[in-house]
Write an enzyme that holds these catalytic residues in place. Structure first.
Site, PDB file in Angstrom:
ATOM      1  N   HIS A 285       1.580   4.523  -2.959  1.00  0.00           N
ATOM      2  CA  HIS A 285       1.725   5.985  -2.938  1.00  0.00           C
ATOM      3  C   HIS A 285       2.966   6.417  -3.726  1.00  0.00           C
ATOM      4  CE1 HIS A 285      -1.591   6.664  -0.295  1.00  0.00           C
ATOM      5  NE2 HIS A 285      -1.071   6.003   0.717  1.00  0.00           N
TER       6      HIS A 285
ATOM      7  N   HIS B 140       3.092   8.900  -6.950  1.00  0.00           N
ATOM      8  CA  HIS B 140       4.018  10.034  -7.081  1.00  0.00           C
ATOM      9  C   HIS B 140       4.780   9.952  -8.397  1.00  0.00           C
ATOM     10  CE1 HIS B 140       7.482  12.546  -5.108  1.00  0.00           C
ATOM     11  NE2 HIS B 140       6.771  13.241  -5.976  1.00  0.00           N
TER      12      HIS B 140
ATOM     13  N   HIS C 290       0.832  -1.210   0.000  1.00  0.00           N
ATOM     14  CA  HIS C 290       0.000   0.000   0.000  1.00  0.00           C
ATOM     15  C   HIS C 290       0.861   1.252   0.000  1.00  0.00           C
ATOM     16  CE1 HIS C 290      -3.314   2.739   1.105  1.00  0.00           C
ATOM     17  NE2 HIS C 290      -2.423   3.294   1.909  1.00  0.00           N
ATOM     18  N   GLU C 291       1.872   1.297   0.863  1.00  0.00           N
ATOM     19  CA  GLU C 291       2.737   2.481   0.918  1.00  0.00           C
ATOM     20  C   GLU C 291       3.512   2.654  -0.385  1.00  0.00           C
ATOM     21  OE1 GLU C 291       2.198   4.563   3.083  1.00  0.00           O
ATOM     22  OE2 GLU C 291       1.058   3.308   4.446  1.00  0.00           O
TER      23      GLU C 291
END
Length: 227
Positions: free
Chosen positions: A102, A106, A98-99
């Site tokens: 991100h 980006h 999940h991280e």
């Protein structure tokens, strides 16, 4: 100062928030016991997902505490809590992926992430003064109603941030789950566990956004009915 209807609504939202948070905690405890058959740690999962998405300028590092996992777009680091960084279970895989979702956002210039990043400085400043301005605005509603209006505008910025956060978090989870499935990183049981954990994590953001909207509408009603 507070109407009975608002107190009831606030109480209901607090109860739902507690229920969702408690459910999320139970889910992560459950899937933390589901060991990965591939034997990979959260760090290894994260590093592979970044590499598979052609991202080579983001570091995966360990950070102290629990639930401290986050992606920092400023220094391009995926920060994983010690448990997620080292453990080899479905919960750790879900959080790590999940991280990294991100980080992928980006890298590809995901518009909702850009908007949320632009709101961060505003929200940081607003959070420092917002409650005091709102309290003073309510106390001085008859003599200086403009002060409450200022507080409402500031609070609206934080509400907008919570709303913008929803697509950012859901998209990151969708990217994570799609990668885990497409690369066959997990077994069917592990994949289901990761999806369940991330679903409940996303619901905490939904509850937070609803609570912020409800509170904003309450302050607006005070201002509109000041006479």
């Amino acid at each position: 100062m507070f109407s009975s209807s608002y107190l009831i609504l606030a109480g209901a939202i607090m109860l739902v928030s507690w229920l969702v948070s408690n459910r999320l905690k139970n889910k992560f405890e459950k899937y933390s016991k589901l060991e990965l058959q591939n034997g990979m740690s959260g760090r290894e999962i994260a590093e592979k997902m970044l590499a598979d998405n052609g991202i080579h300028d983001v570091k995966v590092i360990s950070t102290e505490g629990q639930l401290t996992d986050h992606y920092n777009p400023v220094d391009k680091t995926v920060n994983l809590s010690e448990a997620v960084y080292n453990q080899r279970n479905a919960a750790a895989a879900a959080v790590a992926a999940h991280e990294c979702g991100h980080a992928v956002q980006h890298a590809v210039g995901y518009e909702w992430l850009k908007l949320r990043s632009n709101l961060v400085p505003i929200v940081n400043v607003a959070s420092s003064y917002m409650q005091w301005i709102l309290l003073a605005g309510i106390l001085m509603i008859r003599t200086f109603p403009g002060l409450l209006l200022v507080g409402i505008v500031i609070f609206a910025a934080t509400t907008l941030f919570s709303i913008v956060t929803l697509p950012v978090e859901y998209d990151a989870s969708n990217r994570a789950l799609a990668w885990l499935e497409n690369k066959r990183m997990l077994t069917q049981q592990e994949q289901a566990g990761a999806k369940d954990a991330l679903t409940w994590a996303a619901r905490t953001y939904v509850v937070a956004a609803l609570g912020s909207i409800a509170t904003l509408l309450y302050y607006v009603s005070i201002y509109m009915n000041r006479r």
